[in-house]
Design a protein around this motif. Structure first.
Motif, PDB file in Angstrom:
ATOM      1  N   ILE A 164       0.782  -1.207  -0.008  1.00  0.00           N
ATOM      2  CA  ILE A 164       0.167   0.048  -0.004  1.00  0.00           C
ATOM      3  C   ILE A 164       0.766   1.438   0.039  1.00  0.00           C
ATOM      4  N   SER A 165       0.546   2.093  -0.796  1.00  0.00           N
ATOM      5  CA  SER A 165       1.413   3.235  -1.040  1.00  0.00           C
ATOM      6  C   SER A 165       0.719   4.660  -0.685  1.00  0.00           C
ATOM      7  N   GLY A 166      -0.619   4.793  -0.927  1.00  0.00           N
ATOM      8  CA  GLY A 166      -1.183   5.874  -0.955  1.00  0.00           C
ATOM      9  C   GLY A 166      -1.373   6.426  -2.427  1.00  0.00           C
ATOM     10  N   ASN A 167      -1.956   7.737  -2.490  1.00  0.00           N
ATOM     11  CA  ASN A 167      -2.193   7.970  -3.750  1.00  0.00           C
ATOM     12  C   ASN A 167      -1.172   8.889  -4.552  1.00  0.00           C
ATOM     13  N   LEU A 168      -0.724   8.484  -5.672  1.00  0.00           N
ATOM     14  CA  LEU A 168       0.563   9.150  -6.483  1.00  0.00           C
ATOM     15  C   LEU A 168       0.142  10.431  -6.855  1.00  0.00           C
ATOM     16  N   LYS A 169      -1.168  10.755  -6.689  1.00  0.00           N
ATOM     17  CA  LYS A 169      -1.402  11.905  -7.250  1.00  0.00           C
ATOM     18  C   LYS A 169      -1.124  13.006  -6.367  1.00  0.00           C
ATOM     19  N   GLY A 170      -1.133  12.602  -5.120  1.00  0.00           N
ATOM     20  CA  GLY A 170      -0.794  13.613  -4.076  1.00  0.00           C
ATOM     21  C   GLY A 170       0.779  14.181  -4.069  1.00  0.00           C
ATOM     22  N   ASP A 171       1.642  13.294  -4.808  1.00  0.00           N
ATOM     23  CA  ASP A 171       3.050  13.990  -5.128  1.00  0.00           C
ATOM     24  C   ASP A 171       3.199  14.442  -6.590  1.00  0.00           C
ATOM     25  N   THR A 172       2.158  14.899  -7.178  1.00  0.00           N
ATOM     26  CA  THR A 172       2.497  15.361  -8.288  1.00  0.00           C
ATOM     27  C   THR A 172       2.551  16.824  -8.142  1.00  0.00           C
ATOM     28  N   ASP A 173       3.363  17.641  -9.278  1.00  0.00           N
ATOM     29  CA  ASP A 173       3.186  19.074  -9.035  1.00  0.00           C
ATOM     30  C   ASP A 173       2.066  19.779  -9.458  1.00  0.00           C
ATOM     31  N   PRO A 174       1.824  20.952  -9.008  1.00  0.00           N
ATOM     32  CA  PRO A 174       0.515  21.795  -9.565  1.00  0.00           C
ATOM     33  C   PRO A 174       0.679  21.936 -11.057  1.00  0.00           C
ATOM     34  N   PRO A 175      -0.447  21.695 -11.788  1.00  0.00           N
ATOM     35  CA  PRO A 175      -0.141  22.049 -13.217  1.00  0.00           C
ATOM     36  C   PRO A 175       0.310  23.416 -13.555  1.00  0.00           C
ATOM     37  N   PRO A 176       1.096  23.407 -14.596  1.00  0.00           N
ATOM     38  CA  PRO A 176       1.765  24.550 -15.140  1.00  0.00           C
ATOM     39  C   PRO A 176       0.946  25.620 -15.554  1.00  0.00           C
ATOM     40  N   VAL A 177       1.638  26.730 -15.996  1.00  0.00           N
ATOM     41  CA  VAL A 177       0.812  27.775 -16.579  1.00  0.00           C
ATOM     42  C   VAL A 177       1.672  28.758 -17.432  1.00  0.00           C
ATOM     43  N   ASP A 178       1.288  29.192 -18.503  1.00  0.00           N
ATOM     44  CA  ASP A 178       2.058  30.070 -19.331  1.00  0.00           C
ATOM     45  C   ASP A 178       1.536  31.495 -18.642  1.00  0.00           C
ATOM     46  N   GLU A 179       2.618  32.103 -17.689  1.00  0.00           N
ATOM     47  CA  GLU A 179       2.374  33.404 -17.171  1.00  0.00           C
ATOM     48  C   GLU A 179       1.818  34.412 -17.988  1.00  0.00           C
ATOM     49  N   ALA A 180       2.314  34.691 -18.982  1.00  0.00           N
ATOM     50  CA  ALA A 180       1.785  35.630 -20.006  1.00  0.00           C
ATOM     51  C   ALA A 180       0.398  35.599 -20.235  1.00  0.00           C
ATOM     52  N   VAL A 181      -0.087  34.289 -20.560  1.00  0.00           N
ATOM     53  CA  VAL A 181      -1.546  33.984 -20.900  1.00  0.00           C
ATOM     54  C   VAL A 181      -2.256  34.268 -19.556  1.00  0.00           C
ATOM     55  N   LEU A 182      -1.718  33.925 -18.308  1.00  0.00           N
ATOM     56  CA  LEU A 182      -2.432  34.085 -17.268  1.00  0.00           C
ATOM     57  C   LEU A 182      -2.788  35.462 -16.751  1.00  0.00           C
ATOM     58  N   ALA A 183      -1.703  36.297 -16.982  1.00  0.00           N
ATOM     59  CA  ALA A 183      -1.553  37.566 -16.794  1.00  0.00           C
ATOM     60  C   ALA A 183      -2.729  38.460 -17.719  1.00  0.00           C
ATOM     61  N   GLY A 184      -2.947  38.046 -18.892  1.00  0.00           N
ATOM     62  CA  GLY A 184      -3.771  38.556 -20.012  1.00  0.00           C
ATOM     63  C   GLY A 184      -5.125  38.345 -19.560  1.00  0.00           C
ATOM     64  N   TYR A 185      -5.598  37.028 -19.165  1.00  0.00           N
ATOM     65  CA  TYR A 185      -6.842  36.858 -18.734  1.00  0.00           C
ATOM     66  C   TYR A 185      -7.126  37.451 -17.189  1.00  0.00           C
ATOM     67  N   GLN A 186      -6.350  37.420 -16.404  1.00  0.00           N
ATOM     68  CA  GLN A 186      -6.514  37.984 -15.204  1.00  0.00           C
ATOM     69  C   GLN A 186      -6.894  39.512 -15.477  1.00  0.00           C
ATOM     70  N   SER A 187      -6.195  40.271 -16.416  1.00  0.00           N
ATOM     71  CA  SER A 187      -6.556  41.418 -16.738  1.00  0.00           C
ATOM     72  C   SER A 187      -7.980  41.753 -17.125  1.00  0.00           C
ATOM     73  N   GLN A 188      -8.123  40.750 -17.856  1.00  0.00           N
ATOM     74  CA  GLN A 188      -9.915  40.856 -18.623  1.00  0.00           C
ATOM     75  C   GLN A 188     -10.675  40.519 -17.729  1.00  0.00           C
TER      76      GLN A 188
END
Length: 438
Positions: free
Chosen positions: A207-231
């Protein structure tokens, strides 16, 4: 059922696959028209490789779809750190796109071959894997038989068995023993999953537990994120992610119900982006203004719905909100992984039908990071409450972070269980002279 009848049933399955093989080409052509296959890579489904096999040790890792692919990414990176080549197979276009986005050249990606004698023999003979690791729960009898015939260890990681699958296999216990008994190792996600694998004939099981707990947060293109945050500006937002048919209608109901009080932007991210046209048509029929990510539409103050019909951008959508309803749980069944939402600072809401993620939800709910809603009306009330109560929202977000931290550690347990199989390959990889043979 006796052992003899069980063997005959498996033999019948293989014969049926051979008989149906001539229909595979038109079937895959139909799926291609539906956007479910890549036309230029269709031959991979028949076991034909599209890239050369690298020299040295190679492990075949199979992850059926997006969720399983996300779960095995940390494991794949550990294998690559040990200089072991990884052949990753997946079964969907979205998971292939995720592999390109998250792993790039770290792995060799191929579409999984059909579970028919000719394609799988061709596939295994070419790639010659030193071990086969499958994430979660898929059972393919012909593939398992061909791997056994070549004495290739078959390992299940992050292994789980749903209630329905367990009942189905329990009713065919002799067939289950023949198949599950071929597994060299099962690394189960929970105590319940481990018990079920043992009941069905697998051994050893850890028994290991859930491997998904060890994943990194999904990445993002910071420029795209900033554009939508502004909108978006200072508008309130909430997201309905991984939605299945019926849940987009529920999100539209919620939007219309609470809009007079909140003037919010609703983000809808369907589990299958190819449904985008149908979803947009439904939303427009309800009088809602839609901006689509696939068209790079601008979000204006008049936009009601931001439709996230793109692949591999969950990190973008979740960073635009602090409230996330996780789908396949209200009008569909099985549930989807809530951990990405919790990792990225969202209070998590879900319908009650989360059988495939029962233990994960129990842990997050126990900490206070998630809440179940029984119907659309209750979802609307929960979204409105969280939008207007910052203290409650922040508390859920903090509890979700804590739950994710508590669930980490499955990767180290999994690697420890895999050491007997990995260590010889690591030594072989590091001793192999540059330019040496396969």
């Amino acid at each position: 059922m006796s052992n003899g009848l069980a063997r005959m049933a498996l033999f019948g399955y293989r014969v049926a696959g051979i008989c149906a093989y001539p229909l595979a080409s038109p079937y895959l052509a139909y799926r291609t028209l539906k956007g479910k296959e890549e036309r230029q890579r269709r031959l991979e489904r028949f076991g034909y490789p599209s890239v050369p096999r690298p020299h040295g040790p190679l492990i075949w890792v199979h992850a059926a779809s997006v969720g399983e692919t996300l779960a095995v990414i940390p494991l794949i990176r550990e294998l690559r750190r040990r200089e072991i080549h990884v052949l990753l197979t997946t079964g969907t276009v979205t998971s292939a796109a995720l592999s390109r986005t998250r792993l790039g050249d770290e792995v060799i990606h191929q579409y999984v071959p059909l579970d028919v004698k000719f394609p799988i023999k061709r596939f295994i003979a070419y790639w010659r894997p030193d071990a086969a690791i499958t994430a979660e729960s898929e059972i393919w009898p012909t593939t398992m038989a061909e791997l056994s015939r070549r004495n290739i260890p078959q390992i299940r990681v992050n292994a789980r068995i749903s209630d329905r699958s367990y009942e189905r296999w329990s009713n065919r216990s002799k067939i289950a023993e023949l198949l599950f008994g071929r597994l060299a190792l099962v690394v189960a996600r929970s105590d319940l999953d481990a018990e079920r694998f043992r009941d069905l004939g697998a051994w050893p099981v850890v028994i290991s537990g859930n491997l998904k707990g060890d994943t990194d947060p999904p990445p993002v293109d910071e420029a795209v994120l900033a554009g939508y945050q502004s909108q978006v500006g200072d508008r309130k937002t909430w997201a309905a992610i991984c939605t299945f048919e019926g849940e987009e209608e529920a999100a539209a109901f919620v939007h219309r119900a609470i809009k007079p009080r909140n003037q919010q932007l609703t983000i809808i991210v369907p589990r299958h982006p190819e449904r985008g046209d149908a979803i947009e048509a439904m939303l427009r029929e309800k009088g809602l203004t839609v901006a689509r990510r696939s068209r790079n539409d601008v979000i204006t103050p008049e936009t009601d719905i931001f439709l996230g019909d793109s692949i591999g951008e969950m990190g973008l959508y979740l960073r635009l909100t602090e409230i996330s309803f996780v789908g396949r749980s209200l009008t569909a069944e099985g549930g989807q992984n809530p951990l990405e939402s919790a990792m990225l600072g969202c209070a998590v809401l879900s319908g009650p039908n989360v059988q495939n993620f029962r233990e994960t939800y129990q842990q997050v709910i126990r900490k206070g990071g998630a809440r179940m809603v029984r119907d659309t009306e209750m979802l609307a009330k929960a979204v409105h409450y969280l939008m207007t109560n910052e203290v409650a929202r922040r508390k859920m977000i903090d509890c979700g972070h804590e739950a994710v931290q508590d669930m980490r550690g499955a990767l180290s347990t999994t690697i420890k269980a895999l050491e007997p199989y990995l260590n010889p390959l690591t030594v072989a990889a590091r001793l192999r002279p540059a330019g040496g043979g396969a």
